[in-house]
Motif scaffolding. Structure first.
Motif, PDB file in Angstrom:
ATOM      1  N   PRO A 139      -4.972  -9.813   5.441  1.00 36.44           N
ATOM      2  CA  PRO A 139      -4.566  -9.896   6.841  1.00 36.44           C
ATOM      3  C   PRO A 139      -5.527  -9.148   7.758  1.00 36.44           C
ATOM      4  CG  PRO A 139      -2.698  -9.346   5.441  1.00 36.44           C
ATOM      5  CD  PRO A 139      -3.916  -9.255   4.580  1.00 36.44           C
ATOM      6  N   SER A 140      -5.612  -9.570   9.008  1.00 34.05           N
ATOM      7  CA  SER A 140      -6.607  -9.023   9.928  1.00 34.05           C
ATOM      8  C   SER A 140      -6.465  -7.512  10.116  1.00 34.05           C
ATOM      9  CB  SER A 140      -6.520  -9.738  11.277  1.00 34.05           C
ATOM     10  OG  SER A 140      -5.203  -9.643  11.801  1.00 34.05           O
ATOM     11  N   ALA A 141      -5.250  -7.018  10.225  1.00 30.72           N
ATOM     12  CA  ALA A 141      -5.070  -5.574  10.427  1.00 30.72           C
ATOM     13  C   ALA A 141      -5.582  -4.774   9.230  1.00 30.72           C
ATOM     14  CB  ALA A 141      -3.596  -5.263  10.690  1.00 30.72           C
ATOM     15  N   LEU A 142      -5.307  -5.260   8.025  1.00 27.06           N
ATOM     16  CA  LEU A 142      -5.776  -4.575   6.830  1.00 27.06           C
ATOM     17  C   LEU A 142      -7.293  -4.696   6.696  1.00 27.06           C
ATOM     18  CD1 LEU A 142      -5.283  -3.041   4.232  1.00 27.06           C
ATOM     19  CD2 LEU A 142      -4.685  -5.202   3.110  1.00 27.06           C
ATOM     20  N   ARG A 143      -7.856  -5.851   7.072  1.00 22.38           N
ATOM     21  CA  ARG A 143      -9.320  -5.991   7.035  1.00 22.38           C
ATOM     22  C   ARG A 143      -9.973  -4.913   7.895  1.00 22.38           C
ATOM     23  NH1 ARG A 143      -8.315 -11.549   7.991  1.00 22.38           N
ATOM     24  NH2 ARG A 143      -9.446 -11.597   9.971  1.00 22.38           N
ATOM     25  N   GLY A 144      -9.434  -4.724   9.088  1.00 17.07           N
ATOM     26  CA  GLY A 144     -10.021  -3.725   9.978  1.00 17.07           C
ATOM     27  C   GLY A 144     -10.018  -2.330   9.381  1.00 17.07           C
ATOM     28  N   ARG A 145      -8.963  -1.988   8.651  1.00 13.01           N
ATOM     29  CA  ARG A 145      -8.895  -0.657   8.040  1.00 13.01           C
ATOM     30  C   ARG A 145      -9.847  -0.542   6.850  1.00 13.01           C
ATOM     31  NH1 ARG A 145      -3.317  -1.424   8.533  1.00 13.01           N
ATOM     32  NH2 ARG A 145      -3.017  -1.512   6.274  1.00 13.01           N
ATOM     33  N   LEU A 146     -10.040  -1.633   6.115  1.00 10.91           N
ATOM     34  CA  LEU A 146     -10.870  -1.578   4.915  1.00 10.91           C
ATOM     35  C   LEU A 146     -12.361  -1.507   5.226  1.00 10.91           C
ATOM     36  CD1 LEU A 146      -9.010  -4.190   2.681  1.00 10.91           C
ATOM     37  CD2 LEU A 146      -9.191  -1.738   2.248  1.00 10.91           C
ATOM     38  N   TYR A 147     -12.761  -1.980   6.394  1.00 12.98           N
ATOM     39  CA  TYR A 147     -14.187  -1.997   6.720  1.00 12.98           C
ATOM     40  C   TYR A 147     -14.703  -0.596   7.031  1.00 12.98           C
ATOM     41  CZ  TYR A 147     -13.579  -7.064   7.300  1.00 12.98           C
ATOM     42  OH  TYR A 147     -13.307  -8.385   7.088  1.00 12.98           O
ATOM     43  N   SER A 148     -15.967  -0.370   6.706  1.00 17.01           N
ATOM     44  CA  SER A 148     -16.626   0.867   7.117  1.00 17.01           C
ATOM     45  C   SER A 148     -16.769   0.857   8.639  1.00 17.01           C
ATOM     46  CB  SER A 148     -17.996   0.980   6.460  1.00 17.01           C
ATOM     47  OG  SER A 148     -18.870  -0.020   6.958  1.00 17.01           O
ATOM     48  N   SER A 149     -17.010   2.005   9.221  1.00 21.68           N
ATOM     49  CA  SER A 149     -17.147   2.067  10.687  1.00 21.68           C
ATOM     50  C   SER A 149     -18.331   1.232  11.151  1.00 21.68           C
ATOM     51  CB  SER A 149     -17.304   3.517  11.137  1.00 21.68           C
ATOM     52  OG  SER A 149     -18.412   4.133  10.488  1.00 21.68           O
ATOM     53  N   ASP A 150     -19.414   1.210  10.386  1.00 18.84           N
ATOM     54  CA  ASP A 150     -20.580   0.408  10.756  1.00 18.84           C
ATOM     55  C   ASP A 150     -20.238  -1.081  10.765  1.00 18.84           C
ATOM     56  OD1 ASP A 150     -22.174   2.593  11.061  1.00 18.84           O
ATOM     57  OD2 ASP A 150     -23.209   2.388   9.137  1.00 18.84           O
ATOM     58  N   TYR A 151     -19.578  -1.518   9.696  1.00 16.41           N
ATOM     59  CA  TYR A 151     -19.282  -2.951   9.609  1.00 16.41           C
ATOM     60  C   TYR A 151     -18.215  -3.348  10.632  1.00 16.41           C
ATOM     61  CZ  TYR A 151     -18.722  -7.567   7.525  1.00 16.41           C
ATOM     62  OH  TYR A 151     -18.690  -8.921   7.322  1.00 16.41           O
ATOM     63  N   ARG A 152     -17.275  -2.463  10.891  1.00 10.93           N
ATOM     64  CA  ARG A 152     -16.258  -2.745  11.908  1.00 10.93           C
ATOM     65  C   ARG A 152     -16.924  -2.929  13.274  1.00 10.93           C
ATOM     66  NH1 ARG A 152     -13.646   1.740  11.654  1.00 10.93           N
ATOM     67  NH2 ARG A 152     -12.679   1.201   9.676  1.00 10.93           N
ATOM     68  N   ALA A 153     -17.886  -2.074  13.580  1.00 11.45           N
ATOM     69  CA  ALA A 153     -18.595  -2.200  14.862  1.00 11.45           C
ATOM     70  C   ALA A 153     -19.428  -3.483  14.892  1.00 11.45           C
ATOM     71  CB  ALA A 153     -19.490  -0.976  15.078  1.00 11.45           C
TER      72      ALA A 153
END
Length: 614
Positions: free
Chosen positions: A402-416
């Motif tokens: 799910p999108s919310a969990l994807r956001g938490r799993l990503y590193s800060s670099d990849y999230r940005a």
């Protein structure tokens, strides 16, 4: 059935072409052919199904202006009728193989010859009557994939039936798609023309591609044939029509010069195909998959009931979960890119057993859910109250994570990075709001998306690659043009209504399948991954090893603490949500390590595009 490969204007050596052919030889172990000119080459690995003693590829036809050369992967079920038509126009053929008609069809009808084809295919053809021209064609559903890399600067194109084979070409770069992890987790595998490799595309269904030195690459999608609007009558009458249509197609697809089997999962779709195939093949052999031990959602009893009712010779293939870690590596290698469906393991093992038993051809029930409204997400979207926004829920249901969990799993670099580039989920949401929200028939709009985008990417390529890895040709009755057109013509009430799905298909199966199968609750045909990803299970231990912090540090895409939190949650209270996420991440990590060795470390920030002054 074959694997094909080639290039246009790339000047590959014959040794390089042989290496590409060897990389996909498992899909065509019965013969290899190669033709090349100064600036083109076509090659084929053959799996002999029709006319085993003939069918040598490439096929060629000499004419006064020049030669037409073709290679072909697939089956043409109407090749006899086409042969008769061509013979009446003066053409002669050296064998009875289905693909040998292709050069003559092209010379008579040009690139629109595909309108005459009934079957599954990926075709590559070089026309030397004037400026050398490469043509590529795919069938209207996308049953036979064709991957390609186009270099616009040098106007060079390479293509192959499988991704690992394409990457064997010396001039095809292997670089990960920068947004690939999010694309994969949002849709379980890339949809449309995307692959997980930057610069590598897959031809969409119903595609015609043309390549010349002067004009480069042009690609168009042929519009689907319009759906007929016959009177459907009552639900039982419509069921009778569907049953007779499927019966005709299944019986045709059992024709081969080698033994034919059927895959029987124990559900409605494969059960209906099995029952109809048994009418045409005396002593039909059927195969199902099971797992050593006691697991939830075991379907072996339902598969046995279908086989007993149809009178088939049934084979239960049992695999030990302790073998899954090694099997996973085989699956990732053959698929060439991640697919988050755990059924990939079962598919690989099942088709290997089918081939060991002596069956190069197998019929399956794939595509019925897409065409007849079988998925929960379709049911929820269709029954969403008027005025509510059903699109986000549907898009979320496509995801492995799910999108919310994807956001938490990503590193800060990849999230940005993803914040800058946007997720494929946003693309799909915008498309469905444009094409689907205002459509008078919501299910028709969703079916167009499911069949045009998700089915070929998520299901058909998986089935093709994992069956052909064991030299088994899969035939798909529900993907036949007549069935697809008829399914598209059905009103939604005959698919989803009154809390029931696939209504007309259940009506078609009346009297053919056991009552226990017709009345059983629907469940997905997949691996019981939630139960298998528990502490002490081999799969859980393998997942922890693959997703260990040291290994994740190599690419910097994931937050190692959040991945560990996911494992803790699954250990404490196993859930489908956590198990599916762990599985998807594990498959992605194995793919990265296979195709991008750890020594070639590349951080996410390296992907940022430089600004260009204009």
């Amino acid at each position: 059935m074959c694997r094909i490969l080639g290039h246009f204007d790339a000047h590959c050596t014959r040794d390089a072409l042989r290496a590409v052919a060897e990389a996909q030889r498992h899909g065509g172990p019965d013969g290899h052919g190669l033709r090349s000119g100064a600036d083109w080459a076509l090659g084929s690995n053959r799996l002999a199904v029709m006319d085993p003693d003939g069918g040598a590829q490439p096929y060629a036809l000499r004419t006064a202006p020049g030669e037409v050369v073709a290679v072909f992967n697939g089956e043409l079920y109407n090749h006899r009728e086409l042969r008769e038509k061509l013979e009446a126009r003066g053409h002669a053929f050296a064998d009875a193989c289905d693909g040998s008609v292709i050069p003559a069809l092209f010379t008579e009808f040009g690139p629109r010859f595909t309108e005459l084809l009934d079957g599954m295919y990926a075709i590559a053809l070089v026309d030397l009557r004037g400026e050398p021209t490469l043509w590529l064609f795919t069938d209207d559903v996308g049953m036979k994939p064709l991957y390609h890399h186009w270099d616009p600067a040098r106007r060079r194109l390479h293509f192959a039936s499988e991704l690992p084979a394409l990457l064997t070409f010396p001039d095809v770069p292997a670089a990960p798609l920068p947004t690939g992890l999010d694309t994969y987790l949002a849709t379980k595998t890339p949809f449309g023309e995307r692959t997980m490799f930057e610069g590598v595309r897959v031809l969409p269904p119903g595609a015609t591609a043309r390549v010349t030195r002067s004009s480069g690459l042009t690609l168009v999608r042929r519009p689907p044939a319009p759906a007929a609007q016959p009177p459907h009558g009552t639900e039982p009458e419509a069921g009778d029509r569907v049953r007779e249509l499927l019966r005709a197609q299944v019986h045709r697809l059992t024709e081969a010069d080698v033994p034919v089997a059927a895959i029987t999962s124990g559900g409605l779709d494969s059960g209906l195909v099995t029952a109809l195939a048994a009418e045409a093949v005396p002593g039909l052999h059927t195969f199902t998959i099971a797992y050593t031990g006691d697991w939830p959602a075991d379907e072996r009893a339902f598969a046995r009931a279908v086989a007993d009712r149809a009178g088939t010779r049934h084979h239960q293939v049992e695999i030990d979960p302790a073998t899954f870690p090694g099997l996973l590596d085989t699956v990732v290698r053959h698929l060439g890119q991640p697919n988050a469906d755990p059924i990939t393991l079962s598919t690989q093992a099942l088709f290997a057993a089918v081939r060991r038993a002596g069956f190069p051809v197998a019929l399956t029930g794939d595509a019925a859910d897409e065409l007849f409204g079988g998925y929960d997400r379709l049911h929820r979207a269709v029954h969403a109250p008027a005025g509510t926004d059903w699109v986000p829920g549907y898009v979320e249901a496509l995801a492995a994570v799910p999108s919310a969990l994807r956001g938490r799993l990503y590193s800060s670099d990849y999230r940005a990075f993803m914040a800058d580039h946007g997720s494929v989920s946003e693309e799909i949401t915008a498309r469905l709001r444009r094409d689907g929200s205002g459509h008078p028939d919501r299910l028709a709009a969703l079916t167009a998306f499911e069949v045009g985008e998700r089915l070929p990417a998520y299901h058909l390529r998986r089935v093709d690659h994992l069956s052909m890895s064991s030299s088994v040709e899969v035939r798909l009755p529900f993907c036949q043009p007549d069935v697809v057109r008829h399914a598209r013509s059905l009103p939604s009430r005959l698919k989803i209504s009154g809390g029931r799905r696939k209504r007309v298909l259940y009506a078609a199966a009346e009297g053919l399948l056991p009552e226990s199968v017709l009345t059983r609750p629907k469940q997905p045909f997949t691996l019981p991954v939630t139960a298998m990803l528990r502490p002490g299970q081999p799969l859980m231990e393998h997942a922890r090893e693959v997703l260990a912090p040291g290994r994740l540090r190599r690419h910097g895409l994931l937050d190692r603490r959040q991945v560990e939190a996911l494992f803790r949650a699954q250990s404490a209270a196993p859930s489908d949500r956590a198990a599916t996420a762990i599985w998807a991440l594990m498959v992605h990590e194995l793919w990265r390590e296979r195709f991008f060795p750890a020594t070639a470390r590349r951080r996410v920030l390296d992907y940022r595009m430089p600004e260009v002054a204009v």
